[in-house]
Design a protein around this motif. Structure first.
Motif, PDB file in Angstrom:
ATOM      1  N   MET A  65     -63.939  56.600 -42.178  1.00 23.70           N
ATOM      2  CA  MET A  65     -65.058  56.823 -43.098  1.00 23.70           C
ATOM      3  C   MET A  65     -65.876  55.538 -43.266  1.00 23.70           C
ATOM      4  SD  MET A  65     -64.918  58.337 -46.954  1.00 23.70           S
ATOM      5  CE  MET A  65     -66.379  58.427 -47.966  1.00 23.70           C
ATOM      6  N   GLY A  66     -65.162  54.411 -43.371  1.00 25.93           N
ATOM      7  CA  GLY A  66     -65.857  53.128 -43.479  1.00 25.93           C
ATOM      8  C   GLY A  66     -66.661  52.823 -42.232  1.00 25.93           C
ATOM      9  N   ALA A  67     -66.056  53.070 -41.057  1.00 27.67           N
ATOM     10  CA  ALA A  67     -66.749  52.815 -39.785  1.00 27.67           C
ATOM     11  C   ALA A  67     -67.986  53.701 -39.655  1.00 27.67           C
ATOM     12  CB  ALA A  67     -65.798  53.068 -38.613  1.00 27.67           C
ATOM     13  N   MET A  68     -67.841  54.977 -40.016  1.00 29.21           N
ATOM     14  CA  MET A  68     -68.975  55.896 -39.920  1.00 29.21           C
ATOM     15  C   MET A  68     -70.091  55.499 -40.876  1.00 29.21           C
ATOM     16  SD  MET A  68     -67.397  59.711 -39.484  1.00 29.21           S
ATOM     17  CE  MET A  68     -66.539  60.215 -37.993  1.00 29.21           C
ATOM     18  N   THR A  69     -69.738  55.016 -42.069  1.00 29.49           N
ATOM     19  CA  THR A  69     -70.746  54.593 -43.042  1.00 29.49           C
ATOM     20  C   THR A  69     -71.505  53.366 -42.534  1.00 29.49           C
ATOM     21  OG1 THR A  69     -69.319  55.398 -44.820  1.00 29.49           O
ATOM     22  CG2 THR A  69     -71.160  54.003 -45.467  1.00 29.49           C
ATOM     23  N   ILE A  70     -70.781  52.417 -41.925  1.00 36.40           N
ATOM     24  CA  ILE A  70     -71.446  51.222 -41.371  1.00 36.40           C
ATOM     25  C   ILE A  70     -72.407  51.631 -40.256  1.00 36.40           C
ATOM     26  CG2 ILE A  70     -71.052  49.117 -39.997  1.00 36.40           C
ATOM     27  CD1 ILE A  70     -68.500  48.672 -41.666  1.00 36.40           C
ATOM     28  N   VAL A  71     -71.954  52.547 -39.382  1.00 31.38           N
ATOM     29  CA  VAL A  71     -72.813  53.024 -38.297  1.00 31.38           C
ATOM     30  C   VAL A  71     -74.060  53.707 -38.861  1.00 31.38           C
ATOM     31  CG1 VAL A  71     -72.966  54.699 -36.403  1.00 31.38           C
ATOM     32  CG2 VAL A  71     -70.976  53.203 -36.588  1.00 31.38           C
ATOM     33  N   GLU A  72     -73.876  54.554 -39.875  1.00 28.91           N
ATOM     34  CA  GLU A  72     -75.022  55.233 -40.502  1.00 28.91           C
ATOM     35  C   GLU A  72     -75.979  54.226 -41.151  1.00 28.91           C
ATOM     36  OE1 GLU A  72     -76.103  58.202 -40.402  1.00 28.91           O
ATOM     37  OE2 GLU A  72     -74.418  59.337 -39.588  1.00 28.91           O
ATOM     38  N   LEU A  73     -75.430  53.165 -41.735  1.00 31.35           N
ATOM     39  CA  LEU A  73     -76.248  52.142 -42.391  1.00 31.35           C
ATOM     40  C   LEU A  73     -77.102  51.388 -41.366  1.00 31.35           C
ATOM     41  CD1 LEU A  73     -76.622  51.225 -45.309  1.00 31.35           C
ATOM     42  CD2 LEU A  73     -74.857  49.512 -44.958  1.00 31.35           C
ATOM     43  N   VAL A  74     -76.477  51.049 -40.224  1.00 35.25           N
ATOM     44  CA  VAL A  74     -77.231  50.401 -39.134  1.00 35.25           C
ATOM     45  C   VAL A  74     -78.314  51.349 -38.628  1.00 35.25           C
ATOM     46  CG1 VAL A  74     -77.070  49.459 -36.787  1.00 35.25           C
ATOM     47  CG2 VAL A  74     -75.280  48.943 -38.454  1.00 35.25           C
ATOM     48  N   ASP A  75     -77.965  52.625 -38.494  1.00 38.44           N
ATOM     49  CA  ASP A  75     -78.908  53.628 -38.002  1.00 38.44           C
ATOM     50  C   ASP A  75     -80.072  53.814 -38.985  1.00 38.44           C
ATOM     51  OD1 ASP A  75     -79.827  55.580 -36.226  1.00 38.44           O
ATOM     52  OD2 ASP A  75     -78.875  57.179 -37.377  1.00 38.44           O
ATOM     53  N   ALA A  76     -79.770  53.806 -40.278  1.00 38.61           N
ATOM     54  CA  ALA A  76     -80.819  53.978 -41.296  1.00 38.61           C
ATOM     55  C   ALA A  76     -81.847  52.852 -41.229  1.00 38.61           C
ATOM     56  CB  ALA A  76     -80.194  54.040 -42.690  1.00 38.61           C
ATOM     57  N   HIS A  77     -81.387  51.653 -40.864  1.00 41.49           N
ATOM     58  CA  HIS A  77     -82.312  50.515 -40.726  1.00 41.49           C
ATOM     59  C   HIS A  77     -82.822  50.364 -39.292  1.00 41.49           C
ATOM     60  CE1 HIS A  77     -80.296  49.522 -44.553  1.00 41.49           C
ATOM     61  NE2 HIS A  77     -81.404  48.877 -44.845  1.00 41.49           N
ATOM     62  N   GLU A  78     -82.668  51.447 -38.494  1.00 36.10           N
ATOM     63  CA  GLU A  78     -83.178  51.507 -37.117  1.00 36.10           C
ATOM     64  C   GLU A  78     -82.612  50.412 -36.229  1.00 36.10           C
ATOM     65  OE1 GLU A  78     -84.816  53.988 -36.062  1.00 36.10           O
ATOM     66  OE2 GLU A  78     -85.413  54.914 -37.950  1.00 36.10           O
ATOM     67  N   GLY A  79     -81.380  49.964 -36.515  1.00 35.16           N
ATOM     68  CA  GLY A  79     -80.778  48.905 -35.700  1.00 35.16           C
ATOM     69  C   GLY A  79     -80.525  49.347 -34.272  1.00 35.16           C
ATOM     70  N   PHE A  80     -80.119  50.622 -34.084  1.00 37.40           N
ATOM     71  CA  PHE A  80     -79.811  51.098 -32.734  1.00 37.40           C
ATOM     72  C   PHE A  80     -81.067  51.262 -31.879  1.00 37.40           C
ATOM     73  CE2 PHE A  80     -75.965  52.991 -34.935  1.00 37.40           C
ATOM     74  CZ  PHE A  80     -75.114  51.991 -34.474  1.00 37.40           C
ATOM     75  N   ALA A  81     -82.238  51.331 -32.522  1.00 39.44           N
ATOM     76  CA  ALA A  81     -83.494  51.430 -31.760  1.00 39.44           C
ATOM     77  C   ALA A  81     -83.688  50.210 -30.862  1.00 39.44           C
ATOM     78  CB  ALA A  81     -84.678  51.577 -32.718  1.00 39.44           C
ATOM     79  N   ILE A  82     -83.135  49.067 -31.281  1.00 38.30           N
ATOM     80  CA  ILE A  82     -83.225  47.845 -30.468  1.00 38.30           C
ATOM     81  C   ILE A  82     -82.538  48.067 -29.123  1.00 38.30           C
ATOM     82  CG2 ILE A  82     -82.444  45.425 -30.301  1.00 38.30           C
ATOM     83  CD1 ILE A  82     -82.694  45.318 -33.371  1.00 38.30           C
ATOM     84  N   ILE A  83     -81.389  48.771 -29.136  1.00 37.96           N
ATOM     85  CA  ILE A  83     -80.663  49.032 -27.881  1.00 37.96           C
ATOM     86  C   ILE A  83     -81.304  50.169 -27.110  1.00 37.96           C
ATOM     87  CG2 ILE A  83     -78.426  49.700 -26.895  1.00 37.96           C
ATOM     88  CD1 ILE A  83     -77.103  48.491 -29.389  1.00 37.96           C
ATOM     89  N   THR A  84     -81.574  51.302 -27.775  1.00 37.19           N
ATOM     90  CA  THR A  84     -82.106  52.476 -27.074  1.00 37.19           C
ATOM     91  C   THR A  84     -83.479  52.207 -26.464  1.00 37.19           C
ATOM     92  OG1 THR A  84     -82.935  53.348 -29.185  1.00 37.19           O
ATOM     93  CG2 THR A  84     -80.806  54.150 -28.431  1.00 37.19           C
ATOM     94  N   ASN A  85     -84.292  51.380 -27.116  1.00 40.15           N
ATOM     95  CA  ASN A  85     -85.620  51.068 -26.573  1.00 40.15           C
ATOM     96  C   ASN A  85     -85.537  50.232 -25.303  1.00 40.15           C
ATOM     97  OD1 ASN A  85     -86.812  52.458 -28.639  1.00 40.15           O
ATOM     98  ND2 ASN A  85     -87.297  50.647 -29.870  1.00 40.15           N
ATOM     99  N   ARG A  86     -84.413  49.536 -25.125  1.00 39.71           N
ATOM    100  CA  ARG A  86     -84.241  48.711 -23.924  1.00 39.71           C
ATOM    101  C   ARG A  86     -83.638  49.495 -22.760  1.00 39.71           C
ATOM    102  NH1 ARG A  86     -84.936  45.413 -27.872  1.00 39.71           N
ATOM    103  NH2 ARG A  86     -85.487  43.207 -27.594  1.00 39.71           N
ATOM    104  N   ILE A  87     -83.138  50.697 -23.037  1.00 39.11           N
ATOM    105  CA  ILE A  87     -82.625  51.554 -21.963  1.00 39.11           C
ATOM    106  C   ILE A  87     -83.769  52.461 -21.525  1.00 39.11           C
ATOM    107  CG2 ILE A  87     -80.871  53.267 -21.322  1.00 39.11           C
ATOM    108  CD1 ILE A  87     -79.096  52.152 -23.549  1.00 39.11           C
TER     109      ILE A  87
END
Length: 354
Positions: free
Chosen positions: A1-23
């Motif tokens: 639950m903690g891991a999923m919340t951290i992932v959701e928090l990164v996603d909410a701040h568009e952190g994963f867009a940095i990786i996906t935009n480079r692929i």
């Protein structure tokens, strides 16, 4: 639950867009190799469960077609388990063997890296031939990047999220406290930073990027499903059935190498943790013995043979609602082939070096 919340928090701040935009590539085979190798090396420093959660979140942003995405998720399960097997912090079983002074930090990396890599490469090459052509359009985003989420917000939460997840096994190894306490500490740090950063955003953005909003997006049914599997397996362990199974294997099979391989295959049906715990109690070989090394590999990677055989597989099953029979037909044959190939590479490596 903690891991999923951290992932959701990164996603909410568009952190994963940095990786996906480079692929940028949309070729199926190219993306397979990127996803497979990225998962393999991430899993060696994160644990395989957390890596799977992160990679499934990324794949949802990259691949729209469900059938294609499920194949990629199947590869992620194989890669996460293979990557976790060759470091002492990558998988629960290798961590257990390390804490019990059965394997050394450097020795396990030098002995198992090649076998673990082959365990990934065989299914990866197989999927490369099966998946031809290009992917369709990327999934349409539910929302555009909020105007108040700036690039430094994205970088800050991506870096903090990854550091927070990586620090969990380090926290466990250093303090000998349960891993969930490290995960809660990491989440607390991100929560504090989130509250401080929220003052730079408008009210609408603040309400959609906070920890409480992230908690609401966590798939609780997946967590309960995962808990149910662990409780069922835990009950088998508590009744001594798994320990009896390990003893039966030892008495029935001709040598310890075959026992280790069999434990790996059995761990595809029941959890590898109690099996390895039983093995640690049963045998008293010295540190870095060949049996312990092979057991670390087999217990770590054997769970990929069935979707319910590892924490990574159960998490993927819950997040993407993967059908057990679908995985058995489409992914399991590749996973078993990779698992056996990895065993042969480790045994061949021993023959050459010794």
């Amino acid at each position: 639950m903690g891991a999923m919340t951290i992932v959701e928090l990164v996603d909410a701040h568009e952190g994963f867009a940095i990786i996906t935009n480079r692929i940028q590539g949309r070729k199926k085979s190219s993306l397979l190799w990127v996803v497979g190798l990225l998962t393999f090396f991430m899993s060696s420093v994160l644990d395989n469960l957390t890596t799977t959660i992160v990679m499934v979140s990324l794949l949802r942003k990259l691949i729209q077609d469900r059938e294609d995405r499920l194949r990629y998720v199947g590869l992620v399960v194989i890669a996460a388990n293979a990557g976790g097997a060759w470091t002492v912090i990558g998988d629960v079983t290798t961590t257990m063997l390390w804490i019990k002074h059965k394997i050394g930090t450097v020795e396990v990396m030098s002995e198992l890296f090649l076998g673990s890599l082959v365990c990934l490469l065989v299914p990866l090459i197989g999927l490369t031939f099966l998946m031809r052509g290009n992917l369709g359009e990327r999934p349409s985003e539910d929302k555009a990047i909020e105007i108040d989420i700036r690039p430094w917000h994205q970088w800050l939460f991506l870096i903090l999220g990854l550091i927070g997840l990586i620090s969990v096994p380090v926290f466990k190894a250093t303090t000998h406290l349960p891993p969930y306490m490290g995960m809660m500490l990491s989440l607390a740090v991100l929560w504090i930073v989130s509250e401080l950063v929220s003052h730079t955003m408008d009210e609408t953005t603040r309400s959609s990027t906070g920890v409480l909003a992230a908690l609401r997006r966590v798939d609780m049914s997946s967590i309960l499903f995962f808990l149910g599997i662990l409780l069922a397996v835990g009950s088998l362990g508590a009744m001594g059935i798994l320990e009896n199974a390990a003893r039966w294997l030892d008495e029935t099979l001709p040598n310890r190498e075959v026992v280790a391989v069999a434990i790996g295959l059995v761990s595809a049906v029941v959890d590898n943790v109690p099996l390895v715990a039983a093995g640690i109690e049963m045998y008293s070989m010295p540190i870095n013995d060949d049996f312990w090394m092979l057991l670390a590999y087999c217990a770590g990677t054997g769970g990929s043979c069935l979707i319910i055989g590892s924490a990574a597989g159960v998490a993927a099953m819950g997040l993407e609602h993967i059908d057990f029979v679908w995985y058995l037909k489409k992914v399991a044959p590749l996973a078993v082939t990779g698992y056996i190939a990895g065993v042969f590479v480790i045994l061949l490596q021993r023959l050459i070096l010794h």
